[in-house]
Design a protein around this motif. Structure first.
Motif, PDB file in Angstrom:
ATOM      1  N   ALA A 234      30.678  65.687 -38.602  1.00  0.00           N
ATOM      2  CA  ALA A 234      30.059  66.589 -37.638  1.00  0.00           C
ATOM      3  C   ALA A 234      30.429  68.037 -37.940  1.00  0.00           C
ATOM      4  O   ALA A 234      29.609  68.951 -37.800  1.00  0.00           O
ATOM      5  N   ALA A 238      27.708  70.980 -38.890  1.00  0.00           N
ATOM      6  CA  ALA A 238      27.622  72.243 -38.152  1.00  0.00           C
ATOM      7  C   ALA A 238      27.548  73.426 -39.117  1.00  0.00           C
ATOM      8  O   ALA A 238      26.804  74.387 -38.903  1.00  0.00           O
ATOM      9  N   VAL A 241      23.985  73.443 -40.552  1.00  0.00           N
ATOM     10  CA  VAL A 241      23.008  73.966 -39.599  1.00  0.00           C
ATOM     11  C   VAL A 241      23.067  75.494 -39.562  1.00  0.00           C
ATOM     12  O   VAL A 241      22.040  76.166 -39.552  1.00  0.00           O
ATOM     13  N   VAL A 300      20.989  66.985 -35.222  1.00  0.00           N
ATOM     14  CA  VAL A 300      21.632  68.303 -35.287  1.00  0.00           C
ATOM     15  C   VAL A 300      20.630  69.323 -34.759  1.00  0.00           C
ATOM     16  O   VAL A 300      19.430  69.192 -34.978  1.00  0.00           O
ATOM     17  N   VAL A 313      25.846  68.861 -32.743  1.00  0.00           N
ATOM     18  CA  VAL A 313      25.796  67.766 -33.708  1.00  0.00           C
ATOM     19  C   VAL A 313      26.187  66.469 -33.007  1.00  0.00           C
ATOM     20  O   VAL A 313      27.215  66.405 -32.328  1.00  0.00           O
TER      21      VAL A 313
END
Length: 341
Positions: A234, A238, A241, A300, A313
């Motif tokens: 996760a 992040a 993203v 996400v 996420v």
């Protein structure tokens, strides 16, 4: 008669329309703006399409080869992931998510606001396609180049449903839209196949980008996410993203709610795989979902809540309903969180 395709779009959440004939344009208005905000329309030529991704990335203050996002914890907290059964909030008590791993991060500061097993590497399924899009963006390829889907694009480690057929032809921008919005696996496979150097070079570029971004728990073996060996955490997602948000095409294509693809001989009616995008209740700037049995349901998002840009996420959700419920609960919790919290 040869069909000439044009792509007409503008970014930052207004509308998108793609015309697929030089004489007859099939246009679909996609409303991704907040309610009450008037839409505008900007059309541009094939020459513009060729440079679709050429200047989207904001490279200011970016180190050579990529941008490393620093994810920070609050004083007194630890970067060691909590036990599987534990969910930790760093401010107010919040929802107990069913996800195996979760993270909410302030997209401006990199501060972790919510974390659950965020350093645990697990299969990421079609979240893979977000890195596929970043690699395409970085390559500055001709987005109006026609791509014909080949039989090999439909062969993978798993069978998955698809609306696409062998021989379907779209330009690269449309293939990217299909991969991000509808999460079509043959589209993602075709993007890798038609990359300079082919699939081997593409997968190498994916892993190199992950390394440059500091995604230390991430490994890619193919471009679709059907391979359970594609793993990430996760925390790493992040970072991805935050990087993908820099590209206007990725923001626009991944947050498009619906689109009708006119192939000339048939129509493909496609909708976003994220119900929160389709419903339009939240300001979602970027989105990608994923599912294979080994990964569970994943999502996400880059969102703006109460003027705070944030990354959400969720990995390893048991059902689509649980994924949507957890995402909604986290967004509601985030909307009640003080801006300086």
């Amino acid at each position: 008669m040869k069909i000439f395709k044009k792509i007409s779009t503008y970014f930052l959440g207004v509308s998108l329309c793609i015309g697929l004939s030089s004489t007859s344009f099939a246009e679909l208005q996609v409303n991704t703006t907040p309610i009450g905000v008037p839409k505008a329309q900007i059309s541009w030529s094939d020459d513009d399409a060729k440079n679709l991704l050429s200047n989207d990335a904001d490279e200011e203050d970016a180190p050579e080869g990529g941008t490393v996002v620093s994810i920070t914890q609050r004083p007194g907290t630890t970067t060691k992931p909590p036990p599987v059964s534990d969910t930790r909030f760093f401010n107010n008590a919040g929802p107990i998510v069913k996800a195996g791993s979760a993270l909410v991060m302030d997209a401006q500061t990199g501060e972790v606001l919510f974390s659950k097993n965020s350093s645990t590497a697990r299969p990421m399924a079609s979240i893979t396609k977000l890195m596929t899009a970043v690699v395409i963006a970085d390559a500055h390829l001709n987005m109006s180049e026609q791509i014909t889907l080949d039989q090999v694009d439909f062969v993978g480690p798993k069978q998955a449903s698809t609306k696409l057929r062998i021989g379907d032809q779209m330009n690269r921008a449309e293939v990217l839209l299909m991969a991000l919005m509808k999460s079509e696996n043959p589209a993602a496979a075709a993007l890798a196949r038609t990359y300079p150097g082919g699939k081997v070079a593409f997968i190498s570029a994916m892993n190199l980008k992950a390394q440059q971004l500091g995604m230390h728990s991430t490994r890619y073996f193919e471009s679709t996410g059907l391979d359970a060996r594609n793993v990430s955490s996760a925390r790493d997602l992040a970072i991805l993203v935050a990087e993908a948000y820099k590209y206007g095409a990725i923001r626009q294509f991944s947050s498009t709610a619906h689109y009708d693809f006119d192939l000339g001989y048939r129509m493909l009616n496609a909708s976003n795989t994220n119900a929160l995008v389709r419903n339009g209740g939240w300001n979602i700037n970027l989105s990608k979902t994923g599912f294979i049995n080994e990964a569970g349901r994943c999502v996400v998002m880059h969102t703006t809540v109460n003027s705070r840009p944030a990354v959400v996420v969720l990995m390893g959700e048991p059902t689509t309903e649980a994924r949507n419920a957890d995402a909604t609960d986290l967004l509601n919790w985030l909307s009640a969180l003080p801006k300086d919290a």
